[in-house]
Scaffold this motif. Structure first.
Motif, PDB file in Angstrom:
ATOM      1  N   GLU A  28      -2.397  -7.328 -21.274  1.00  0.00           N
ATOM      2  CA  GLU A  28      -1.913  -6.873 -19.966  1.00  0.00           C
ATOM      3  C   GLU A  28      -1.135  -5.569 -20.109  1.00  0.00           C
ATOM      4  OE1 GLU A  28      -1.911  -7.361 -16.673  1.00  0.00           O
ATOM      5  OE2 GLU A  28      -3.620  -8.672 -16.958  1.00  0.00           O
ATOM      6  N   ARG A  34      -9.271  -5.920 -21.119  1.00  0.00           N
ATOM      7  CA  ARG A  34      -8.848  -6.606 -19.896  1.00  0.00           C
ATOM      8  C   ARG A  34      -9.994  -7.351 -19.208  1.00  0.00           C
ATOM      9  NH1 ARG A  34      -4.919  -2.919 -17.007  1.00  0.00           N
ATOM     10  NH2 ARG A  34      -3.727  -3.575 -18.825  1.00  0.00           N
ATOM     11  N   ASN A  37     -10.026 -11.134 -19.914  1.00  0.00           N
ATOM     12  CA  ASN A  37      -8.853 -11.966 -19.688  1.00  0.00           C
ATOM     13  C   ASN A  37      -9.091 -13.125 -18.724  1.00  0.00           C
ATOM     14  OD1 ASN A  37      -7.350 -10.597 -21.509  1.00  0.00           O
ATOM     15  ND2 ASN A  37      -6.064  -9.510 -20.033  1.00  0.00           N
ATOM     16  N   TYR A  93      -1.767 -17.025 -13.213  1.00  0.00           N
ATOM     17  CA  TYR A  93      -2.287 -15.749 -13.707  1.00  0.00           C
ATOM     18  C   TYR A  93      -3.756 -15.592 -13.333  1.00  0.00           C
ATOM     19  CZ  TYR A  93      -3.885 -12.154 -16.953  1.00  0.00           C
ATOM     20  OH  TYR A  93      -4.460 -11.030 -17.504  1.00  0.00           O
ATOM     21  N   ARG A 106       0.951  -9.867 -12.522  1.00  0.00           N
ATOM     22  CA  ARG A 106       0.123 -10.426 -13.592  1.00  0.00           C
ATOM     23  C   ARG A 106       0.892 -10.452 -14.905  1.00  0.00           C
ATOM     24  NH1 ARG A 106      -3.763  -6.620 -11.984  1.00  0.00           N
ATOM     25  NH2 ARG A 106      -3.657  -5.716 -14.080  1.00  0.00           N
ATOM     26  N   LYS A 107       1.588  -9.386 -15.189  1.00  0.00           N
ATOM     27  CA  LYS A 107       2.323  -9.306 -16.447  1.00  0.00           C
ATOM     28  C   LYS A 107       3.407 -10.371 -16.534  1.00  0.00           C
ATOM     29  CE  LYS A 107       1.504  -4.365 -17.228  1.00  0.00           C
ATOM     30  NZ  LYS A 107       2.087  -3.012 -17.223  1.00  0.00           N
TER      31      LYS A 107
END
Length: 266
Positions: A28, A34, A37, A93, A106-107
């Motif tokens: 992230e 990405r 993920n 998430y 998201r982080k």
């Protein structure tokens, strides 16, 4: 003392899921793979949940699990809470990814999921530390739990990431190298301190150090040099790490037998 396979599976699988979430969180911020993920967080959650199911089968009466969770200071409660929190963060998430939420949101959940997951891989071993079991009563035991889970989780993430030819897998190949080295060191340290080098635990100790640590580290180095072979290398590393992580957890039970027998002869 018989090997408790339900607990072995629980700690291996939840540890792998936790370290997969750590890779998701790292990406992230790094932004190298990405695109994987969404799948990775699903796989991590499923693997961790399977570990949770395995732990319930350890109870002679699984329907009494709520009673086991009624003591907040117990190791069972801590493990269950961390597993649940990790799963919740993974689900949130995933929803944020699907809905295209902001990077900041998201982080936050990726990091919390990673923290809970990595902490669980340590606490799953820490709950066994007790003065009545000399071979277990050392912080080297939970360090080995976390250390041997790392290359497994990283290898699984790398295998998923390598399926996308556009992804830059170099960072995770390096993490696999580091994870394998940590697994080898932590497994070796616990084996030396616990007496695992004696009698029946010796073979499994060797598997934990060499197959679960040295081999993944070497495969990580190979993935760095030949990124086009990262998928095959990651799959091989995952198998080695799975064997090693399982062997390490079996060492704990067998080392206890060796030490207890020694004191029984005095």
């Amino acid at each position: 003392m018989a090997i408790q396979w339900s607990l072995v599976l629980f700690t291996v699988l939840t540890g792998a899921g936790g370290w997969m979430l750590a890779c998701v969180a790292i990406d992230e911020f790094a932004g190298k793979t990405r695109t994987v993920n969404k799948l990775a967080v699903v796989v991590a959650a499923v693997v961790a949940c399977l570990g949770g199911v395995a732990s319930v089968t350890h109870l002679s009466h699984p329907e009494h699990i709520m009673g086991a969770l009624s003591h907040p200071t117990s190791g069972i409660f801590t493990e269950a809470a961390l597993t649940g929190l990790m799963a919740v963060c993974a689900v949130v998430y995933f929803v944020l990814l699907v809905r295209g939420a902001s990077a900041g949101a998201r982080k936050v959940f990726a990091v919390f999921g990673a923290v809970f997951g990595v902490l669980l891989s340590f606490m799953a071993g820490e709950s066994y530390m007790m003065s009545s079991q000399l071979a277990w009563n050392t912080p080297l035991l939970p360090l080995g739990y976390a250390g041997t889970a790392m290359p497994l989780g990283v290898a699984l993430y790398l295998a998923l990431a390598a399926r996308d030819e556009r992804a830059d897998t170099s960072l995770y190949a390096k993490l696999l190298l580091v994870g394998g080295a940590l697994a080898a060191v932590t497994a070796a340290a616990y084996g030396a301190a616990s007496g695992a080098g004696a009698d029946q635990a010796l073979l499994l100790w060797g598997l934990a150090v060499v197959v679960g640590g040295v081999a993944p580290a070497a495969l990580g180095a190979a993935a760095i040099k030949k990124p086009e072979q990262a998928f095959a290398v990651a799959c091989a590393a995952a198998v080695c790490a799975l064997v090693g992580a399982t062997a390490y957890r079996c060492v704990m039970w067998l080392a206890s037998v060796v030490v207890n027998n020694f004191f029984g002869m005095l």
